[in-house]
Every structure is written in C-alpha cells, then in structure tokens.
Write an enzyme that holds these catalytic residues in place. Structure first.
Site: not given
Length: 119
Positions: A29-31
């Site tokens: 996922q995005c961070q």
C-alpha cells in the site's frame, strides 16, 4: 480480508480486479509520514529519508504528495515522479520552513496509472 460474504472482502476484491497485472500478487500500500509538533519544527530531515523510500530504498515509486501549514496558510505539493527523483521533493527538503503539522505520502499504484491525477 474476511469471508466471501463480507463487504470488506468484496471491496478489496473489486480493487484487485483493476490492479496492474504485474503487481496483482503483491500486497503493498501507499506509505504515510505524519508530523505533529508542540512547537514549530523543520521537517526536511524526516522528509529526506521518507522520499528515498519513494523509488530508491523501497518500491513506492508511483508519485508522492505533501501538505503542511506555513503560518496560517497551507502548502500542497504532489508529483507523479518518484519522490526519490523529484526536483520538487528536493526543493522542499531544502526549504527552511517550520510547521506544527505535515502529512506526506508515497504511492505504490495498485489501481490507476501513475499520473498527476492519481497521486
């Protein structure tokens, strides 16, 4: 993600149906990087390490974004380039600004193209 009758399962499954086929088996996922201080503080050092994760030391190379308060005004930046290669990210890291709040993200595209409208 729960059983197949659960709404969360269907939401997650529908997201994966439009995933880039190369990344369909990877669960990333995005961070996010958050910065919340009692006194105004510079965030350039923290951003520098985080930006490296955007395409240099990690796979999150599909764009990035950042928002912070400067006084009572808000500055917002986003770029489809990897944060590790972005001249905008480099400029912000050098910008001598103190803030109470900052939020940044680096994108790992699982749906949609890595372009400005999706960052």
């Amino acid at each position: 993600y729960g059983d197949k009758n659960d709404d969360l399962y269907h939401t997650s499954a529908s997201k994966t149906s439009s995933i880039n086929p190369i990344r369909s088996t990877i669960s990333l996922q995005c961070q996010l990087l958050g910065f919340n201080c009692a006194r105004p503080s510079e965030f350039g050092f923290s951003l520098k390490g985080f930006a490296r994760r955007g395409g240099d030391t990690d796979k999150h190379s599909d764009g990035w974004g950042l928002a912070f308060y400067e006084g009572s005004g808000v500055r917002l930046f986003h770029d489809p380039l990897p944060a590790a290669e972005s001249p905008i990210a480099e400029m912000i890291q050098q910008y001598p600004c103190k803030t109470l709040n900052m939020m940044a993200h680096i994108r790992y595209a699982t749906a949609g193209l890595p372009n400005l409208e999706n960052v």
